[in-house]
Design an enzyme around this catalytic site. Structure first.
Site, PDB file in Angstrom:
ATOM      1  N   ASP A   1      -9.810  -4.353  -5.585  1.00 29.10           N
ATOM      2  CA  ASP A   1      -9.031  -3.099  -5.827  1.00 29.10           C
ATOM      3  C   ASP A   1      -9.705  -1.952  -5.065  1.00 29.10           C
ATOM      4  O   ASP A   1     -10.912  -1.864  -4.992  1.00 29.10           O
ATOM      5  CB  ASP A   1      -8.916  -2.694  -7.303  1.00 29.10           C
ATOM      6  CG  ASP A   1      -8.065  -3.647  -8.053  1.00 29.10           C
ATOM      7  OD1 ASP A   1      -6.866  -3.377  -8.182  1.00 29.10           O
ATOM      8  OD2 ASP A   1      -8.626  -4.656  -8.504  1.00 29.10           O
ATOM      9  N   THR A   2      -8.884  -1.106  -4.629  1.00 32.09           N
ATOM     10  CA  THR A   2      -9.325  -0.179  -3.605  1.00 32.09           C
ATOM     11  C   THR A   2      -8.356   0.987  -3.552  1.00 32.09           C
ATOM     12  O   THR A   2      -7.252   0.897  -4.078  1.00 32.09           O
ATOM     13  CB  THR A   2      -9.323  -0.915  -2.239  1.00 32.09           C
ATOM     14  OG1 THR A   2     -10.120  -2.092  -2.356  1.00 32.09           O
ATOM     15  CG2 THR A   2      -9.840  -0.073  -1.111  1.00 32.09           C
ATOM     16  N   VAL A   3      -8.741   2.069  -2.908  1.00 30.76           N
ATOM     17  CA  VAL A   3      -7.787   3.118  -2.546  1.00 30.76           C
ATOM     18  C   VAL A   3      -7.870   3.355  -1.053  1.00 30.76           C
ATOM     19  O   VAL A   3      -8.959   3.386  -0.472  1.00 30.76           O
ATOM     20  CB  VAL A   3      -8.034   4.440  -3.300  1.00 30.76           C
ATOM     21  CG1 VAL A   3      -7.621   4.310  -4.754  1.00 30.76           C
ATOM     22  CG2 VAL A   3      -9.494   4.897  -3.210  1.00 30.76           C
TER      23      VAL A   3
END
Length: 565
Positions: free
Chosen positions: A361-363
């Protein structure tokens, strides 16, 4: 099932069009903070760091200063592309022998919450170095972090998709022994959509970073809290590991695909995977295929498999092993690999090639400023909330990026002390190979979805004439390698037709269709800012009459937006 659980996709967005500056992220408050920095005289790099800090606050399960970052920076006046590797390294005391004594080997890896999966958090240094190397020099780090500090102290209302994922992952913060996990909860529970969440501890962390720079994070109170939390939970990271950490300025890698030059960061990042896919696809006539048809998805999926087979084998820390980047990106090598694609049958194997013989998960968020510079930036905890371990008095969770090391001592990506692991987070840029002009700053977050997302949104624009928002709106596929069974799973988003899914099944793909609602998070969340309308068929390059117009899109699978002025 309630409609809110289904997360209906029934609306549409127009692309944002503007001229002086633009920002895009998965959270409106972050997007707005970045734009405010541009209006105050900051540039794209300054705006990106402001967004990174706000996203730490508003989307803490995805990102934060307890994780890593990477960025690409396009300098408008000189048309040069720069790269920064802001990923951390393994502790000096962490060895394969130590893990083996604890019962952890390749076939029995550490659980994702284990403290020995915490690599040195690289984000803090990455933010400081981005501002130092690429920033406008008109704003201090304190001014850039101020929007996040104010929001953390005042509080912000949690958005809908954010609330869902915060709740889904809250158990890692609530588990026994996680003393300070409650710092990222409201009265022991995840905040609901619309509830106000404050994080004064994170505000204090940002103040110390603003006041003392990197030393404010990697030495002193914060560093001691990080080490104490890791060691209390069975990890071996030391104060020395933190104090010795540095980011690395790197030369980006690229390939030319038709009228685009696509830029990625080199290994230890997996951006090379996207470039290898594009090199293979050059050997096929994409325009003859209908978008998201069985032929189209099959071809891309097969190219992705071959590229991952190579990156899983060869992608590692180039400071510790020789990575054959030039050979992997050679056009003749990609031609050889493309000849392995059978358009009538899916490949069930994952066999890497021999590039030396070829001749998570990341932005994600981005900004383009009035000077024509762009910053393509990505920040991540690895999986949701990382290990879930929260250092005392700090207001952020620690990543678990070490899960991407191999525990096979013969593998190039095997764990050794002081090494960077295979890294999933990849920012992207595209320029004209003829003029060097910026064409777009883009990215799609989501573990191993990222290179697949890069390829799909680029082809949506270049081959199918979609504008940036349409390119992000379009349904996507995601390939996942199931290591236990040695097979590939092909997930298809709702919107890809049932006949296409059935034809893919007939060709031997293990298809999961349709993926809908909140499960669409599998396909990542992207942002795109383009310069001009080069995706239109009559615009091979930027036309003079539209070269100052920025077009932007933001992924409908997130709460975010693009805005400009």
């Amino acid at each position: 099932m309630p409609w809110t659980e289904m997360l209906q996709f029934s609306s549409r967005r127009s692309p944002i069009v503007c001229t002086r500056g633009c920002t895009a992220s998965s959270q409106p408050l972050a997007t707005n903070a970045g734009l405010d920095i541009l209006k105050k005289g900051g540039n794209a790099a300054d705006a990106a760091v402001a967004m990174a800090a706000v996203l730490n606050l508003t989307e803490p399960f995805s990102t934060g200063i307890g994780g890593d970052c990477n960025c690409l920076f396009y300098h408008g006046p000189t048309k040069k592309v720069y790269g920064l590797n802001g990923s951390g390294r393994s502790p000096q005391l962490l060895t394969l022998d130590l893990l083996k004594k604890e019962g952890f080997v390749e076939t029995n890896p550490l659980p994702l919450s284990h403290a020995n999966l915490v690599t040195v958090p690289g984000a803090a240094a990455g933010w400081c170095d981005t501002v130092h190397l690429f920033g406008s020099k008109k704003l201090s780090l304190g001014e850039i972090l101020q929007p996040a500090i104010e929001l953390a102290e005042r509080g912000f209302p949690v958005s809908e998709i954010t609330a869902f994922h915060w709740n889904r992952e809250a158990n890692i913060l609530q588990r026994p022994g996680n003393q300070h996990g409650k710092d990222l909860l409201l009265q022991g529970q995840s905040p609901k959509s619309g509830q106000i969440f404050k994080n004064p501890l994170l505000a204090q962390t940002f103040k110390e970073l603003a006041q003392s720079g990197k030393r404010g994070f990697y030495e002193g109170r914060i560093a001691k809290a990080i080490v104490e939390t890791i060691q209390r939970n069975g990890g071996v990271m030391s104060l020395g590991d933190l104090k010795e950490h540095t980011s690395t300025e790197v030369a980006p890698i690229f390939t030319d695909y038709k009228s685009l030059r696509i830029w990625e960061l080199p290994p230890n990042g997996q951006g090379i995977t996207a470039l290898m896919v594009l090199n293979m696809l050059e050997n096929f006539n994409i325009k003859e295929m209908d978008h998201n048809s069985a032929d189209y998805v099959h071809l891309l999926a097969e190219a992705v498999k071959l590229s991952f087979a190579d990156s899983f084998q060869f992608c590692a820390d180039p400071a510790r092993v020789l990575v054959p980047v030039e050979e992997l990106l050679a056009k003749n090598y990609s031609k050889q690999r493309s000849e392995l694609i059978n358009m009538q049958r899916a490949n069930s194997k994952s066999i890497h090639g021999n590039p030396s013989g070829a001749g998570g998960d990341t932005v994600y968020f981005t900004a383009v400023d009035a000077e024509g510079s762009a910053c393509s930036f990505i920040n991540s905890n690895s999986t949701n909330f990382g290990t879930g371990l929260v250092p005392e008095g700090c207001g952020f969770a620690l990543q678990n990026r070490g899960a991407h090391f191999s525990l096979n001592p013969e593998h190039p990506n095997c764990l050794v002390p002081g090494k960077r692991p295979y890294h999933t987070i990849i920012p992207g840029l595209a320029t004209s190979p003829v003029t060097g002009e910026l064409l777009c700053s883009f990215g799609v977050m989501g573990g191993f979805m990222q290179p697949q997302g890069h390829v799909q949104v680029l082809l949506n624009m270049l081959e199918f004439g979609m504008n940036p928002q349409e390119a992000l709106d379009a349904p996507r596929f995601c390939l996942e390698y199931e290591k236990s069974g040695g097979t590939w799973k092909l997930s298809l988003e709702e919107g890809i037709s049932e006949p296409a899914a059935q034809r893919l099944i007939a060709r031997g793909h293990n298809v999961h269709w349709p993926v809908r609602g909140h499960e669409r998070s599998l396909f990542g969340r992207g942002q795109i800012i383009t310069k001009g309308t080069w995706w239109e068929s009559q615009h091979a390059l930027i036309a003079e009459d539209d070269q100052e117009v920025l077009w932007a899109g933001s992924d409908p699978r997130s709460d975010g937006c693009a805005i400009g002025y």
